[in-house]
Design a protein around this motif. Sequence first.
Motif, PDB file in Angstrom:
ATOM      1  N   PHE A  20       6.215  10.949   3.959  1.00 26.10           N
ATOM      2  CA  PHE A  20       5.539  10.807   2.667  1.00 26.10           C
ATOM      3  C   PHE A  20       4.040  11.098   2.742  1.00 26.10           C
ATOM      4  O   PHE A  20       3.329  10.946   1.748  1.00 26.10           O
ATOM      5  CB  PHE A  20       5.752   9.382   2.133  1.00 26.10           C
ATOM      6  CG  PHE A  20       7.195   9.024   1.927  1.00 26.10           C
ATOM      7  CD1 PHE A  20       7.832   9.291   0.727  1.00 26.10           C
ATOM      8  CD2 PHE A  20       7.933   8.444   2.960  1.00 26.10           C
ATOM      9  CE1 PHE A  20       9.167   8.965   0.545  1.00 26.10           C
ATOM     10  CE2 PHE A  20       9.268   8.118   2.784  1.00 26.10           C
ATOM     11  CZ  PHE A  20       9.887   8.381   1.577  1.00 26.10           C
ATOM     12  N   GLY A  21       3.574  11.503   3.922  1.00 30.07           N
ATOM     13  CA  GLY A  21       2.153  11.804   4.069  1.00 30.07           C
ATOM     14  C   GLY A  21       1.272  10.575   4.093  1.00 30.07           C
ATOM     15  O   GLY A  21       0.071  10.658   3.820  1.00 30.07           O
ATOM     16  N   VAL A  22       1.856   9.423   4.412  1.00 32.25           N
ATOM     17  CA  VAL A  22       1.086   8.177   4.514  1.00 32.25           C
ATOM     18  C   VAL A  22       0.874   7.864   5.987  1.00 32.25           C
ATOM     19  O   VAL A  22       1.829   7.751   6.758  1.00 32.25           O
ATOM     20  CB  VAL A  22       1.816   7.007   3.821  1.00 32.25           C
ATOM     21  CG1 VAL A  22       1.041   5.705   4.002  1.00 32.25           C
ATOM     22  CG2 VAL A  22       1.993   7.319   2.338  1.00 32.25           C
ATOM     23  N   ARG A  23      -0.385   7.722   6.386  1.00 32.81           N
ATOM     24  CA  ARG A  23      -0.747   7.453   7.775  1.00 32.81           C
ATOM     25  C   ARG A  23      -1.100   5.973   7.936  1.00 32.81           C
ATOM     26  O   ARG A  23      -1.616   5.350   7.003  1.00 32.81           O
ATOM     27  CB  ARG A  23      -1.934   8.319   8.203  1.00 32.81           C
ATOM     28  CG  ARG A  23      -1.709   9.802   7.947  1.00 32.81           C
ATOM     29  CD  ARG A  23      -2.894  10.651   8.364  1.00 32.81           C
ATOM     30  NE  ARG A  23      -4.151  10.260   7.740  1.00 32.81           N
ATOM     31  CZ  ARG A  23      -4.507  10.545   6.504  1.00 32.81           C
ATOM     32  NH1 ARG A  23      -3.674  11.221   5.720  1.00 32.81           N
ATOM     33  NH2 ARG A  23      -5.672  10.155   6.027  1.00 32.81           N
ATOM     34  N   ALA A  46       0.840  -1.208   0.000  1.00 30.62           N
ATOM     35  CA  ALA A  46       0.000   0.000   0.000  1.00 30.62           C
ATOM     36  C   ALA A  46       0.872   1.253   0.000  1.00 30.62           C
ATOM     37  O   ALA A  46       0.581   2.233  -0.701  1.00 30.62           O
ATOM     38  CB  ALA A  46      -0.927  -0.008   1.210  1.00 30.62           C
ATOM     39  N   PHE A  47       1.938   1.216   0.779  1.00 28.62           N
ATOM     40  CA  PHE A  47       2.847   2.366   0.805  1.00 28.62           C
ATOM     41  C   PHE A  47       3.432   2.635  -0.575  1.00 28.62           C
ATOM     42  O   PHE A  47       3.594   3.795  -0.977  1.00 28.62           O
ATOM     43  CB  PHE A  47       3.967   2.128   1.813  1.00 28.62           C
ATOM     44  CG  PHE A  47       5.035   3.184   1.784  1.00 28.62           C
ATOM     45  CD1 PHE A  47       4.793   4.453   2.286  1.00 28.62           C
ATOM     46  CD2 PHE A  47       6.282   2.917   1.222  1.00 28.62           C
ATOM     47  CE1 PHE A  47       5.771   5.432   2.244  1.00 28.62           C
ATOM     48  CE2 PHE A  47       7.266   3.877   1.176  1.00 28.62           C
ATOM     49  CZ  PHE A  47       7.011   5.148   1.689  1.00 28.62           C
ATOM     50  N   GLU A  48       3.747   1.586  -1.305  1.00 24.85           N
ATOM     51  CA  GLU A  48       4.342   1.764  -2.630  1.00 24.85           C
ATOM     52  C   GLU A  48       3.439   2.568  -3.561  1.00 24.85           C
ATOM     53  O   GLU A  48       3.925   3.346  -4.387  1.00 24.85           O
ATOM     54  CB  GLU A  48       4.660   0.397  -3.250  1.00 24.85           C
ATOM     55  CG  GLU A  48       5.799  -0.348  -2.570  1.00 24.85           C
ATOM     56  CD  GLU A  48       7.112   0.410  -2.644  1.00 24.85           C
ATOM     57  OE1 GLU A  48       7.399   1.017  -3.693  1.00 24.85           O
ATOM     58  OE2 GLU A  48       7.857   0.390  -1.643  1.00 24.85           O
ATOM     59  N   VAL A  49       2.132   2.376  -3.455  1.00 26.96           N
ATOM     60  CA  VAL A  49       1.223   3.112  -4.347  1.00 26.96           C
ATOM     61  C   VAL A  49       0.759   4.425  -3.742  1.00 26.96           C
ATOM     62  O   VAL A  49       0.128   5.237  -4.439  1.00 26.96           O
ATOM     63  CB  VAL A  49      -0.007   2.253  -4.730  1.00 26.96           C
ATOM     64  CG1 VAL A  49       0.426   0.999  -5.470  1.00 26.96           C
ATOM     65  CG2 VAL A  49      -0.847   1.893  -3.508  1.00 26.96           C
ATOM     66  N   MET A  50       1.068   4.663  -2.466  1.00 21.50           N
ATOM     67  CA  MET A  50       0.615   5.888  -1.792  1.00 21.50           C
ATOM     68  C   MET A  50       1.716   6.923  -1.601  1.00 21.50           C
ATOM     69  O   MET A  50       1.413   8.095  -1.324  1.00 21.50           O
ATOM     70  CB  MET A  50       0.051   5.545  -0.406  1.00 21.50           C
ATOM     71  CG  MET A  50      -1.282   4.844  -0.394  1.00 21.50           C
ATOM     72  SD  MET A  50      -1.768   4.493   1.329  1.00 21.50           S
ATOM     73  CE  MET A  50      -3.497   4.017   1.084  1.00 21.50           C
ATOM     74  N   GLN A  51       2.966   6.531  -1.716  1.00 21.52           N
ATOM     75  CA  GLN A  51       4.040   7.419  -1.275  1.00 21.52           C
ATOM     76  C   GLN A  51       4.138   8.716  -2.066  1.00 21.52           C
ATOM     77  O   GLN A  51       4.691   9.709  -1.570  1.00 21.52           O
ATOM     78  CB  GLN A  51       5.379   6.689  -1.312  1.00 21.52           C
ATOM     79  CG  GLN A  51       5.800   6.168  -2.661  1.00 21.52           C
ATOM     80  CD  GLN A  51       7.144   5.466  -2.586  1.00 21.52           C
ATOM     81  OE1 GLN A  51       8.112   6.014  -2.049  1.00 21.52           O
ATOM     82  NE2 GLN A  51       7.221   4.256  -3.100  1.00 21.52           N
ATOM     83  N   ASP A  52       3.587   8.753  -3.265  1.00 23.60           N
ATOM     84  CA  ASP A  52       3.631   9.992  -4.050  1.00 23.60           C
ATOM     85  C   ASP A  52       2.447  10.915  -3.762  1.00 23.60           C
ATOM     86  O   ASP A  52       2.552  12.128  -3.948  1.00 23.60           O
ATOM     87  CB  ASP A  52       3.669   9.672  -5.543  1.00 23.60           C
ATOM     88  CG  ASP A  52       4.948   8.958  -5.947  1.00 23.60           C
ATOM     89  OD1 ASP A  52       5.984   9.200  -5.291  1.00 23.60           O
ATOM     90  OD2 ASP A  52       4.915   8.153  -6.884  1.00 23.60           O
ATOM     91  N   SER A  53       1.333  10.348  -3.311  1.00 21.20           N
ATOM     92  CA  SER A  53       0.126  11.154  -3.138  1.00 21.20           C
ATOM     93  C   SER A  53      -0.409  11.141  -1.716  1.00 21.20           C
ATOM     94  O   SER A  53      -1.342  11.887  -1.399  1.00 21.20           O
ATOM     95  CB  SER A  53      -0.979  10.647  -4.085  1.00 21.20           C
ATOM     96  OG  SER A  53      -1.240   9.265  -3.857  1.00 21.20           O
ATOM     97  N   GLY A  54       0.172  10.327  -0.826  1.00 24.38           N
ATOM     98  CA  GLY A  54      -0.337  10.230   0.536  1.00 24.38           C
ATOM     99  C   GLY A  54      -1.533   9.298   0.617  1.00 24.38           C
ATOM    100  O   GLY A  54      -2.096   8.880  -0.403  1.00 24.38           O
ATOM    101  N   GLY A  55      -1.912   8.962   1.834  1.00 20.14           N
ATOM    102  CA  GLY A  55      -3.054   8.079   2.026  1.00 20.14           C
ATOM    103  C   GLY A  55      -3.073   7.538   3.434  1.00 20.14           C
ATOM    104  O   GLY A  55      -2.303   7.972   4.298  1.00 20.14           O
ATOM    105  N   SER A  56      -3.950   6.581   3.680  1.00 17.23           N
ATOM    106  CA  SER A  56      -4.116   6.056   5.027  1.00 17.23           C
ATOM    107  C   SER A  56      -4.336   4.548   4.983  1.00 17.23           C
ATOM    108  O   SER A  56      -5.069   4.046   4.134  1.00 17.23           O
ATOM    109  CB  SER A  56      -5.295   6.737   5.726  1.00 17.23           C
ATOM    110  OG  SER A  56      -5.394   6.344   7.071  1.00 17.23           O
ATOM    111  N   ILE A  57      -3.704   3.861   5.933  1.00 17.94           N
ATOM    112  CA  ILE A  57      -3.768   2.400   6.017  1.00 17.94           C
ATOM    113  C   ILE A  57      -4.310   2.020   7.385  1.00 17.94           C
ATOM    114  O   ILE A  57      -3.916   2.610   8.398  1.00 17.94           O
ATOM    115  CB  ILE A  57      -2.370   1.777   5.829  1.00 17.94           C
ATOM    116  CG1 ILE A  57      -1.750   2.231   4.504  1.00 17.94           C
ATOM    117  CG2 ILE A  57      -2.440   0.253   5.911  1.00 17.94           C
ATOM    118  CD1 ILE A  57      -0.260   1.957   4.415  1.00 17.94           C
TER     119      ILE A  57
END
Length: 459
Positions: free
Chosen positions: A403-406, A353-364
Amino acid sequence: MGRRMSSDFHNPAVAIILASGTGTRLRSEVPKQFLKLAGKTVLEHTLDVFERHARIDEIVVVVSAEHRLLTETTITNAGYRKVTRIVIGGATRQASSAAGIGAVVGDNPKVLVHDAVRPLLDGATIDRCLDALDRHEAVDTGIPSPDTIIRVDATDAIAEIPDRSQLRLGQTPQGFRAGLLRRAHARAAKDANLKVTDDCGLVLHYRLGNVHVVAGDVNNIKITYPSDIYLADRLFQLRARQTAVLDESASLRDKVVVVFGASRGIGQQIARIATTAGAHVTAVSRSEGLDVNSVSAVRAVLAQVKATRGRVDLVANTAGVLRTGLLAGQDYALIDEQLSTNLRGSIVVAREAFEVMQDSGGSIALFTSSSYTRGRARSSVYSATKAAIVNLVQGLAQEYHPFGVRINAINPERTATPMRTENFGNEPAAELLQPDAVARATLAAMLSDATGEVIDVRR
């Protein structure tokens, strides 16, 4: 940094955060306010409390000259909107507090002075301080002493045993009307022989007024010694974080959501609620042939979603296995199944999930269990995997933060899921959470700014 408009612009409530300490007693090369704790720096956790509190209008951060740039970078990256000033403190706590009050405009604002290294402050204590400032010009926070306090003489003999019922252990925040604290520091600046350790002490020393004491909180510890970091980390694990009520239609519309383990129970409800609210949902499970242990399968699902939608916003992994029974009687295949699905599967989902979120951010969102705090007989392997999820989340929150990933661990009470029924049979419905309630709390947590936290879900 721009000034935030207050509901009472002329008399805002201002928090002064003292963050200029060097942490010599902690014996750390990094000042204690910049140590990592549960995915963030200690300073960030402290600022979070005041940033989220509806009654706090402004925040003034007092730092050392050496760490001003690091503080500015931290505050900018975190997006704190209430921080209006970052000022340079002094060599002592008194000098730093004086710098903080010097940055507050006017004499009427309510001012709360708080140690940056008390990151477990709760909102209720802030409320008690602000309410008390409606009736008093100076307020301290304190908790009853659990131990007998003794006073010794010069020979280390007991000179007095004070009545414990009248003793309190002082904490912060300390609250003041700005004018009173300003006058106290003006007097102190001219007093070369002053021996006072905090701001309430100044008010009392110069007889500027009485100091009212409100209840503090036992968890509001100050990080001073190395063992305090360990204790604070455990308290972050154990504390309950309340998530906001989910406004599904507004918050989830057009979000791109992927749910692993979505064939039944909580995962099924997350997918249903998000779909109804207008999110673009991809729901997959083992019943459809997807095993969260398969790196290639998980990667393919997430890559396809990103290719189709351009991004992935929210990922929840609810896949889990519970096999009850004494360890001595369990086949190793059952043990390996729990380890691989509950722990390795969560690692795979989080990493991909981090691999696809690291450019735009997101939450897991990963799932733990109330058994993570204490292993339970007949479910020892399951308990171990759920404890591991908490540590995994805390570590990854720190890795992913730039990377803005939570990432958070959802911790529901006993929930009426098929997996629970398979292991414990029929239980009174009134004693169990319903899967849709856990699903709503999970989505709310993923949409919040929380990261590295255990999100408790209770009836």
